[in-house]
Scaffold this active site. Structure first.
Site, PDB file in Angstrom:
ATOM      1  N   LYS A   1       0.842  -1.205   0.000  1.00 30.15           N
ATOM      2  CA  LYS A   1       0.000   0.000   0.000  1.00 30.15           C
ATOM      3  C   LYS A   1       0.876   1.254   0.000  1.00 30.15           C
ATOM      4  O   LYS A   1       0.605   2.221  -0.711  1.00 30.15           O
ATOM      5  CB  LYS A   1      -0.936  -0.005   1.218  1.00 30.15           C
ATOM      6  CG  LYS A   1      -2.070  -1.028   1.094  1.00 30.15           C
ATOM      7  CD  LYS A   1      -2.837  -1.238   2.397  1.00 30.15           C
ATOM      8  CE  LYS A   1      -3.814  -2.411   2.237  1.00 30.15           C
ATOM      9  NZ  LYS A   1      -4.559  -2.741   3.455  1.00 30.15           N
TER      10      LYS A   1
ATOM     11  N   GLN B   1      -4.741  -1.494   9.640  1.00 33.96           N
ATOM     12  CA  GLN B   1      -4.643  -2.811   9.006  1.00 33.96           C
ATOM     13  C   GLN B   1      -5.276  -3.880   9.902  1.00 33.96           C
ATOM     14  O   GLN B   1      -4.976  -3.964  11.096  1.00 33.96           O
ATOM     15  CB  GLN B   1      -3.166  -3.143   8.709  1.00 33.96           C
ATOM     16  CG  GLN B   1      -2.960  -4.440   7.958  1.00 33.96           C
ATOM     17  CD  GLN B   1      -3.557  -4.445   6.546  1.00 33.96           C
ATOM     18  OE1 GLN B   1      -3.653  -3.409   5.886  1.00 33.96           O
ATOM     19  NE2 GLN B   1      -3.976  -5.603   6.079  1.00 33.96           N
TER      20      GLN B   1
ATOM     21  N   ASP C   1     -11.220   3.099   3.959  1.00 32.20           N
ATOM     22  CA  ASP C   1     -11.485   1.661   3.847  1.00 32.20           C
ATOM     23  C   ASP C   1     -12.984   1.391   3.675  1.00 32.20           C
ATOM     24  O   ASP C   1     -13.378   0.290   3.288  1.00 32.20           O
ATOM     25  CB  ASP C   1     -11.032   0.958   5.139  1.00 32.20           C
ATOM     26  CG  ASP C   1      -9.766   0.133   4.950  1.00 32.20           C
ATOM     27  OD1 ASP C   1      -9.532  -0.331   3.822  1.00 32.20           O
ATOM     28  OD2 ASP C   1      -9.041  -0.043   5.937  1.00 32.20           O
TER      29      ASP C   1
HETATM   30  N1  GUN Z   1      -7.067  -6.678   5.959  1.00 28.94           N
HETATM   31  C1  GUN Z   1      -7.422  -7.409   4.882  1.00 28.94           C
HETATM   32  N2  GUN Z   1      -8.004  -6.612   3.961  1.00 28.94           N
HETATM   33  C2  GUN Z   1      -8.025  -5.365   4.467  1.00 28.94           C
HETATM   34  C3  GUN Z   1      -8.491  -4.111   3.983  1.00 28.94           C
HETATM   35  O1  GUN Z   1      -9.031  -3.975   2.880  1.00 28.94           O
HETATM   36  N3  GUN Z   1      -8.307  -3.059   4.826  1.00 28.94           N
HETATM   37  C4  GUN Z   1      -7.744  -3.183   6.045  1.00 28.94           C
HETATM   38  N4  GUN Z   1      -7.630  -2.091   6.794  1.00 28.94           N
HETATM   39  N5  GUN Z   1      -7.304  -4.332   6.524  1.00 28.94           N
HETATM   40  C5  GUN Z   1      -7.442  -5.407   5.735  1.00 28.94           C
END
Ligand code: GUN
Length: 293
Positions: free
Chosen positions: A53, A97, A120
């Site tokens: 990311k 996350q 998100d």
């Molecule tokens: N863990 C797995 N997929 C995601 C996501 O799209 N966002 C976040 N914050 N954590 C994740």
């Protein structure tokens, strides 16, 4: 039949180029989009997602600020970091996350993020707005899947889509978006989950199967019909001593055997994953743009 490979990497590269150009325009106007990322603990998969990311942000010209916290962090310590990012003027998007080492605090942590910085799309305000078809930050994986299908020339309108998995991150929001009367939706949707006794009975009827289960290759080729479209959301690490890292990545679907049977399929890696990250950039750009009014 050899299936069309739904190349998320290529579609994501196209979209990221567009995002990069718009980021430049916005930055010249004095607003550089910024993303704050909180990573708690040292789960290797989470670390690798967060690095991807951050790399993607850098490449698009988006500021990324990572806050790494030990697995032993208390709820109060995590909430304080969220509050600091909520207050930071140069941060337009916040991502915590998941999973957190203590999953029992996830809801409270996510609800502390300001809805206008919730890139998100996990905050109840954004989930509710999405459900009602109002403007909202859409969750990145479902949103990425809709764009991948659209840009690959696959229409879901009028089709029967079977979504396997009912997580808050993927299955449930995706089922909702696909069933909405919209440009990217208008499908007939069935959701299967751990309470479904015979998942194959449903997936064999599907024009489009979305596998978001999180277990390696559980959707087998005999569970899908000839000519179906397969979207594989799973990213599972399977031990493999022949690989330098000691593992390889496989999806929730049996990719090889399906190739000869289905009309289109997303590879793992290189399918849905790059699209998820792209939609995060998209939402962060959108949030920064909104500050200009
Ligand atoms: N863990 C797995 N997929 C995601 C996501 O799209 N966002 C976040 N914050 N954590 C994740």
């Amino acid at each position: 039949m050899t299936a069309q490979r739904l190349d998320g990497k290529a579609v994501a590269a196209e979209l990221r180029q567009e995002i990069k150009q718009e980021t430049e325009v916005l930055t010249q106007k004095g607003v550089r989009p910024g993303l704050g990322v909180i990573l708690v603990g040292d789960d290797p998969a989470s670390r690798s997602y967060v690095s991807a990311k951050e790399r993607a942000c850098e490449e698009a010209g988006i500021l990324s600020r990572e806050i790494k916290m030990p697995a032993s962090s208390t709820k109060e310590e995590i909430l304080a970091k969220v509050a600091a990012l909520n207050a930071a003027e140069d941060i337009h998007g916040i991502l915590v996350q998941l999973p957190l080492p203590d999953s029992s605090i996830e809801e409270e942590v996510l609800q502390t993020i300001l809805p206008e910085k919730d890139v998100d799309g996990f905050h109840p305000v954004n989930v509710g707005r999405m459900m009602l078809g109002l403007p909202a930050y859409l969750p990145c994986t479902p949103h990425g899947i809709l764009h991948l299908l659209k840009r690959s020339g696959i229409e879901v309108k009028g089709k029967h889509v079977v979504v396997v998995g009912r997580s808050n991150i993927v299955g449930r929001p995706l089922a909702n978006l696909l069933s909405q009367k919209s440009d990217l939706g208008n499908a007939t949707v069935t959701v299967c989950h751990t309470g479904t006794p015979d998942i194959g009975a449903f997936t064999r009827e599907a024009d489009v199967v979305v596998a978001a289960v999180g277990r390696p290759e559980v959707i087998t080729a005999d569970m899908v019909k000839e000519g179906a479209v397969i979207v594989d959301v799973g990213v599972n690490r399977v031990e493999d001593a022949s690989r330098p890292r000691g593992f390889r990545l496989v999806g929730d679907c049996e990719y090889g055997p399906m190739l000869e049977k289905v009309s289109a399929i997303t590879p793992v890696p290189g399918g849905v994953g790059p699209m998820t990250i792209t939609m995060l950039l998209y939402n962060t750009l959108e949030s920064a743009r909104r500050t200009l009014g």
